[in-house]
Design an enzyme around this catalytic site. Structure first.
Site, PDB file in Angstrom:
ATOM      1  N   ASP A  37       0.876  -1.156   0.000  1.00 35.41           N
ATOM      2  CA  ASP A  37       0.000   0.000   0.000  1.00 35.41           C
ATOM      3  C   ASP A  37       0.928   1.225   0.000  1.00 35.41           C
ATOM      4  O   ASP A  37       2.125   1.099   0.299  1.00 35.41           O
ATOM      5  CB  ASP A  37      -0.860  -0.039   1.279  1.00 35.41           C
ATOM      6  CG  ASP A  37      -1.676   1.219   1.446  1.00 35.41           C
ATOM      7  OD1 ASP A  37      -2.309   1.645   0.467  1.00 35.41           O
ATOM      8  OD2 ASP A  37      -1.667   1.794   2.562  1.00 35.41           O
ATOM      9  N   LEU A  38       0.395   2.382  -0.361  1.00 33.14           N
ATOM     10  CA  LEU A  38       1.245   3.592  -0.419  1.00 33.14           C
ATOM     11  C   LEU A  38       1.070   4.483   0.821  1.00 33.14           C
ATOM     12  O   LEU A  38       1.987   4.630   1.636  1.00 33.14           O
ATOM     13  CB  LEU A  38       0.891   4.384  -1.687  1.00 33.14           C
ATOM     14  CG  LEU A  38       1.482   5.789  -1.794  1.00 33.14           C
ATOM     15  CD1 LEU A  38       2.990   5.745  -1.959  1.00 33.14           C
ATOM     16  CD2 LEU A  38       0.861   6.534  -2.973  1.00 33.14           C
ATOM     17  N   ASP A  39      -0.135   5.064   0.938  1.00 32.30           N
ATOM     18  CA  ASP A  39      -0.389   6.034   2.010  1.00 32.30           C
ATOM     19  C   ASP A  39      -0.309   5.359   3.370  1.00 32.30           C
ATOM     20  O   ASP A  39      -1.110   4.485   3.674  1.00 32.30           O
ATOM     21  CB  ASP A  39      -1.793   6.643   1.845  1.00 32.30           C
ATOM     22  CG  ASP A  39      -1.934   7.431   0.550  1.00 32.30           C
ATOM     23  OD1 ASP A  39      -1.100   8.298   0.298  1.00 32.30           O
ATOM     24  OD2 ASP A  39      -2.892   7.167  -0.200  1.00 32.30           O
TER      25      ASP A  39
ATOM     26  N   THR B  61       1.513  10.126   3.813  1.00 34.16           N
ATOM     27  CA  THR B  61       0.499  10.974   3.186  1.00 34.16           C
ATOM     28  C   THR B  61      -0.881  10.767   3.809  1.00 34.16           C
ATOM     29  O   THR B  61      -1.774  11.564   3.563  1.00 34.16           O
ATOM     30  CB  THR B  61       0.440  10.705   1.665  1.00 34.16           C
ATOM     31  OG1 THR B  61       0.685   9.307   1.474  1.00 34.16           O
ATOM     32  CG2 THR B  61       1.463  11.519   0.914  1.00 34.16           C
TER      33      THR B  61
ATOM     34  N   LYS C 197      -9.117   5.454   5.817  1.00 34.97           N
ATOM     35  CA  LYS C 197      -7.852   4.899   5.341  1.00 34.97           C
ATOM     36  C   LYS C 197      -8.087   3.747   4.369  1.00 34.97           C
ATOM     37  O   LYS C 197      -8.859   2.831   4.664  1.00 34.97           O
ATOM     38  CB  LYS C 197      -6.986   4.422   6.516  1.00 34.97           C
ATOM     39  CG  LYS C 197      -6.393   5.587   7.305  1.00 34.97           C
ATOM     40  CD  LYS C 197      -5.404   5.089   8.341  1.00 34.97           C
ATOM     41  CE  LYS C 197      -4.807   6.233   9.118  1.00 34.97           C
ATOM     42  NZ  LYS C 197      -3.958   5.749  10.213  1.00 34.97           N
TER      43      LYS C 197
ATOM     44  N   ALA D 138      -5.208   2.696  -3.447  1.00 34.59           N
ATOM     45  CA  ALA D 138      -6.460   3.237  -3.987  1.00 34.59           C
ATOM     46  C   ALA D 138      -6.250   4.630  -4.556  1.00 34.59           C
ATOM     47  O   ALA D 138      -7.138   5.197  -5.196  1.00 34.59           O
ATOM     48  CB  ALA D 138      -7.504   3.294  -2.882  1.00 34.59           C
TER      49      ALA D 138
ATOM     50  N   LYS E  83     -10.909  -1.488  -1.687  1.00 32.65           N
ATOM     51  CA  LYS E  83     -10.628  -2.207  -0.445  1.00 32.65           C
ATOM     52  C   LYS E  83     -11.826  -1.998   0.479  1.00 32.65           C
ATOM     53  O   LYS E  83     -12.386  -0.908   0.457  1.00 32.65           O
ATOM     54  CB  LYS E  83      -9.364  -1.636   0.225  1.00 32.65           C
ATOM     55  CG  LYS E  83      -8.107  -1.754  -0.648  1.00 32.65           C
ATOM     56  CD  LYS E  83      -6.940  -0.979  -0.035  1.00 32.65           C
ATOM     57  CE  LYS E  83      -5.755  -0.940  -0.995  1.00 32.65           C
ATOM     58  NZ  LYS E  83      -4.591  -0.186  -0.496  1.00 32.65           N
TER      59      LYS E  83
ATOM     60  N   GLU F 186       0.156  -3.210   4.709  1.00 31.32           N
ATOM     61  CA  GLU F 186      -0.978  -2.294   4.813  1.00 31.32           C
ATOM     62  C   GLU F 186      -1.021  -1.573   6.159  1.00 31.32           C
ATOM     63  O   GLU F 186      -0.667  -2.155   7.182  1.00 31.32           O
ATOM     64  CB  GLU F 186      -2.284  -3.090   4.690  1.00 31.32           C
ATOM     65  CG  GLU F 186      -2.945  -3.039   3.352  1.00 31.32           C
ATOM     66  CD  GLU F 186      -3.506  -1.681   2.972  1.00 31.32           C
ATOM     67  OE1 GLU F 186      -3.588  -0.769   3.817  1.00 31.32           O
ATOM     68  OE2 GLU F 186      -3.870  -1.525   1.802  1.00 31.32           O
ATOM     69  N   ASP F 187      -1.506  -0.318   6.141  1.00 33.03           N
ATOM     70  CA  ASP F 187      -1.717   0.398   7.413  1.00 33.03           C
ATOM     71  C   ASP F 187      -3.205   0.544   7.721  1.00 33.03           C
ATOM     72  O   ASP F 187      -3.572   1.111   8.750  1.00 33.03           O
ATOM     73  CB  ASP F 187      -1.093   1.801   7.365  1.00 33.03           C
ATOM     74  CG  ASP F 187      -1.861   2.723   6.435  1.00 33.03           C
ATOM     75  OD1 ASP F 187      -2.208   2.277   5.319  1.00 33.03           O
ATOM     76  OD2 ASP F 187      -2.146   3.868   6.828  1.00 33.03           O
TER      77      ASP F 187
HETATM   78  C1  BG6 Z   1      -5.788   5.603  -0.163  1.00 31.12           C
HETATM   79  C2  BG6 Z   1      -5.874   6.438   1.098  1.00 31.12           C
HETATM   80  O1  BG6 Z   1      -4.496   5.106  -0.310  1.00 31.12           O
HETATM   81  O2  BG6 Z   1      -6.105   6.384  -1.302  1.00 31.12           O
HETATM   82  C3  BG6 Z   1      -7.228   7.108   1.200  1.00 31.12           C
HETATM   83  O3  BG6 Z   1      -5.643   5.623   2.230  1.00 31.12           O
HETATM   84  C4  BG6 Z   1      -7.517   7.895  -0.066  1.00 31.12           C
HETATM   85  O4  BG6 Z   1      -7.247   7.948   2.328  1.00 31.12           O
HETATM   86  C5  BG6 Z   1      -7.404   6.971  -1.272  1.00 31.12           C
HETATM   87  O5  BG6 Z   1      -8.803   8.480  -0.019  1.00 31.12           O
HETATM   88  C6  BG6 Z   1      -7.664   7.693  -2.598  1.00 31.12           C
HETATM   89  O6  BG6 Z   1      -6.645   8.625  -2.831  1.00 31.12           O
HETATM   90  P1  BG6 Z   1      -6.681   9.738  -3.938  1.00 31.12           P
HETATM   91  O7  BG6 Z   1      -5.283  10.314  -3.906  1.00 31.12           O
HETATM   92  O8  BG6 Z   1      -6.984   9.074  -5.249  1.00 31.12           O
HETATM   93  O9  BG6 Z   1      -7.717  10.709  -3.552  1.00 31.12           O
HETATM   94 MG    MG Z   2      -2.764   3.185   3.573  1.00 30.32          MG
END
Ligand code: BG6
Ligand code: MG
Length: 216
Positions: free
Chosen positions: A8-10, A16, A44, A116, A146, A170-171
């Site tokens: 996962d990224l964020d 972020t 999240k 996502a 997810k 994943e967080d």
């Molecule tokens: C996920 C985050 O990685 O991406 C969510 O955990 C976020 O908080 C989602 O809403 C969508 O991100 P974005 O950048 O497309 O708005």
């Molecule tokens: Mg995350």
């Protein structure tokens, strides 16, 4: 023996998750809705429009906006979020992530991003790690978000392995559920709340050894 890593990224590669929170909190305030960090846990891992809908429902305003208005609100949030992203540098990689990625790559373990976020490619470029991933799943191509496992199944497919042969990081609780639903081994990166169902829980990736994980 595991053959690939799915990140996962964020909240896993970079913090972020906090910038998403700031942007959503500001938008919610304009709409007369107050959100806090506890509520933020539910956002999240969840895509942009679903996050907005959760906020509106939380504030009892789920019927107050048309589809077009909701799209404008989601765009506004994203504009603010992208402004906050401009200052990202490799210093914003979470502690231990780069070392872990380098160790995986040194062993030729393919690494994939399963986020996502539609901003993932931009963020990975700012962090100067974009070229180090074998693949990035495009969230716009998914039919379900997810906690559905679709994104993790696609991540495994992108590197020609089965979900059982991959380790997912994943967080978010929604993310852990998606990882487990397709039979992947789940590493929970815990920042605030405990992640239920994770096979292994860490605070930072520098607590992990690539070799040990490959044996799972
Ligand atoms: C996920 C985050 O990685 O991406 C969510 O955990 C976020 O908080 C989602 O809403 C969508 O991100 P974005 O950048 O497309 O708005
Ligand atoms: Mg995350």
């Amino acid at each position: 023996m595991k053959k690939g890593f799915v990140f996962d990224l964020d909240g896993v590669i970079t913090d972020t998750a906090n910038l998403h929170y700031i942007a959503w909190k500001d938008l919610a305030e304009i709409l007369g809705i107050e959100i806090d960090l506890d509520f933020n846990e539910q956002l999240k891992g969840v895509d942009r429009m679903t996050s907005l809908e959760k906020i509106l429902t939380y504030g009892g305003k789920e019927k107050d906006f048309s589809v077009a208005q909701k799209e404008t609100l989601a765009e506004e949030k994203n504009k603010h979020y992208v402004e906050l992203l401009q200052d990202l540098t490799p210093k914003n990689l979470l502690p231990g992530f780069k070392e872990f990625l380098d160790a995986a790559r040194a062993r030729q373990v393919p690494c994939v991003v399963a986020s996502a976020s539609k901003n993932a490619p931009f963020i990975l470029q700012k962090l100067e790690v974009f070229d180090e991933f074998t693949a990035i799943v495009d969230p716009a191509s998914l039919t379900k978000g997810k906690p559905d496992p679709e994104i993790f199944i696609r991540a495994a497919q992108s590197i020609d392995i089965t979900p059982e042969e991959a380790v997912g990081f994943e967080d978010a609780q929604a993310g852990i559920e998606g990882i487990k639903a397709c039979g992947m081994f789940a590493v929970g990166v815990e920042t605030t709340q405990p992640l239920e169902q994770a096979d292994l829980r860490v605070k930072q990736l520098n607590e992990l050894s690539v070799d040990e994980l490959l044996q799972k």
